[in-house]
Motif scaffolding. Structure first.
Motif, PDB file in Angstrom:
ATOM      1  N   THR A  92       0.837  -1.211   0.000  1.00 54.91           N
ATOM      2  CA  THR A  92       0.000   0.000   0.000  1.00 54.91           C
ATOM      3  C   THR A  92       0.873   1.262   0.000  1.00 54.91           C
ATOM      4  O   THR A  92       0.426   2.310  -0.420  1.00 54.91           O
ATOM      5  N   LEU A  93       2.118   1.138   0.460  1.00 49.09           N
ATOM      6  CA  LEU A  93       2.974   2.313   0.546  1.00 49.09           C
ATOM      7  C   LEU A  93       3.191   2.956  -0.818  1.00 49.09           C
ATOM      8  O   LEU A  93       3.484   4.130  -0.922  1.00 49.09           O
ATOM      9  N   ARG A  94       3.055   2.131  -1.872  1.00 47.71           N
ATOM     10  CA  ARG A  94       3.285   2.668  -3.211  1.00 47.71           C
ATOM     11  C   ARG A  94       2.037   3.283  -3.815  1.00 47.71           C
ATOM     12  O   ARG A  94       2.096   3.906  -4.855  1.00 47.71           O
ATOM     13  N   GLU A  95       0.893   3.055  -3.164  1.00 47.64           N
ATOM     14  CA  GLU A  95      -0.373   3.426  -3.805  1.00 47.64           C
ATOM     15  C   GLU A  95      -1.097   4.564  -3.104  1.00 47.64           C
ATOM     16  O   GLU A  95      -2.195   4.935  -3.497  1.00 47.64           O
ATOM     17  N   VAL A  96      -0.519   5.097  -2.044  1.00 43.52           N
ATOM     18  CA  VAL A  96      -1.275   6.077  -1.263  1.00 43.52           C
ATOM     19  C   VAL A  96      -0.588   7.443  -1.286  1.00 43.52           C
ATOM     20  O   VAL A  96       0.553   7.577  -1.724  1.00 43.52           O
ATOM     21  N   ASP A  97      -1.308   8.456  -0.807  1.00 41.94           N
ATOM     22  CA  ASP A  97      -0.784   9.829  -0.805  1.00 41.94           C
ATOM     23  C   ASP A  97      -0.073  10.160   0.492  1.00 41.94           C
ATOM     24  O   ASP A  97       0.780  11.032   0.542  1.00 41.94           O
ATOM     25  N   VAL A  98      -0.465   9.483   1.559  1.00 43.78           N
ATOM     26  CA  VAL A  98       0.141   9.744   2.863  1.00 43.78           C
ATOM     27  C   VAL A  98       0.039   8.455   3.695  1.00 43.78           C
ATOM     28  O   VAL A  98      -0.879   7.660   3.503  1.00 43.78           O
ATOM     29  N   VAL A  99       1.018   8.266   4.564  1.00 45.10           N
ATOM     30  CA  VAL A  99       1.009   7.075   5.422  1.00 45.10           C
ATOM     31  C   VAL A  99       0.862   7.506   6.876  1.00 45.10           C
ATOM     32  O   VAL A  99       1.524   8.455   7.310  1.00 45.10           O
TER      33      VAL A  99
END
Ligand SMILES: Nc1nc2c(ncn2[C@@H]2O[C@H](COP(=O)(O)OP(=O)(O)OP(=O)(O)O)[C@@H](O)[C@H]2O)c(=O)[nH]1
Ligand SMILES: [Mg+2]
Length: 303
Positions: free
Chosen positions: A80-87
């Protein structure tokens, strides 16, 4: 223009990611337990707020995987780290930071998106105890913000939501206003049954059980929803623990799950639970596909 985009909740097992998700979207969409490795799939749930929409992606806790199931779980979180705007990286502030936290924090070394560190469970610690944790964490990663919260009481959560929203791009909402979660009804059923199982079992049992929906009969949905599920365990000796003396345990699990499902689906529910032994279900790709755990290209390490 308002903002909208994706925010992933990641962290070690038991940090309180799913509790925080439920708190932020204002409804129970993810099951929660005091056992680690409760969440096995990524769960999407939407929060609409003034100034925008946050699409949260809850993920399984990051740990060292020993079975195919766990490899898939950890990959689902890291992907998911590659697909989101903020973690939002969630730490349990009530435990001392250790190597597991360091490992998770350093996962972000090559991630270009902002990472907000969430120090959860502050209802359990004093403010003074948070300072050394913040100092330690900053040595591991240059976090965009550090936000202390309690998912349990709601303390600090509104501020976290605003911070996350401000990291999203300007955009139209990703999902319609009334969209809450991407989970299929079948998944909600097996998750709720699994939550009751987690609440009532100990030791290795929480890790070695899976719930599969054999039949989701909605032909008379208005009157009654008929659900047939199989609980998988790994050994013969685990079977009687789940069934209980005279069937008392499985009855209790069934009653609690049924009550919650009736409220969720707003109809009467007939819930049939049976227990089956499959010694290797955690490495059985077919069972894992049935469970909907995303596929992984990796193999589990040798034990
Ligand atoms: N006191 C307190 N307990 C909390 C808080 N947030 C979560 N918990 C408890 O911590 C336990 C773990 O919560 P979960 O939300 O299932 O944790 P998780 O990070 O989703 O765990 P995995 O799905 O296993 O990765 C549960 O017993 C929660 O009730 C909090 O702010 N304060
Ligand atoms: Mg969880």
């Amino acid at each position: 223009m308002a903002r909208a985009g994706f925010a992933s909740l990641v962290g070690r097992p038991n940090a309180g990611k799913s509790t925080l998700l439920n708190r932020m979207v204002g409804q129970k969409v993810a099951i929660v337990s005091d056992k680690p490795q409760t969440t096995r799939n990524r769960i999407v749930a939407v929060k609409n707020m003034p100034g925008g929409q946050i699409v949260f992606v809850d993920t399984p806790g990051i740990h060292r995987p020993l079975h195919r199931l766990n490899v898939r779980m950890v990959d689902a979180a890291v992907d998911t780290l590659r697909e989101v705007d903020v973690v939002a990286l969630v730490f349990d502030a009530s435990t001392r930071p250790g190597r597991g936290d360091e490992y998770v924090a350093t996962l972000f070394k090559h991630v270009k998106i902002p990472v907000v560190l969430v120090l959860n469970k502050i209802d359990l610690v004093s403010k003074a105890q948070l300072l050394p944790l913040m100092e330690q964490a900053q040595r591991w990663h240059a976090f965009a913000d550090i936000v202390p919260v309690s998912a349990e009481t709601g303390d600090g959560v509104e501020r976290l939501e605003q911070l996350l929203r401000d990291h999203l791009p300007e955009s139209e909402p990703v999902y319609p206003e009334d969209f809450l979660t991407d989970q299929a009804e079948r998944t909600l059923v097996s998750e709720i049954v699994r939550e009751k199982l987690l609440h009532h079992t100990r030791n290795e049992l929480p890790f070695t059980t899976a719930v599969i929906i054999d039949q989701f009969d909605e032909s008379e949905r208005e009157k009654i929803l008929r659900l047939y599920c199989t609980i998988y365990v790994e050994t013969e000796s685990q079977k009687p623990i789940i069934i209980g003396r005279g069937g008392s345990m499985i009855k209790r699990i069934g009653t609690e799950a049924r009550t919650e499902l009736e409220a969720l689906f707003d109809t009467k529910v007939y819930l049939d639970l049976r227990v089956k032994v499959d010694p290797d279900w955690r490495n059985n790709d077919r069972t894992l596909d049935d469970l909907g755990v995303p596929k992984s290209g990796r193999k589990p390490p040798r034990r």
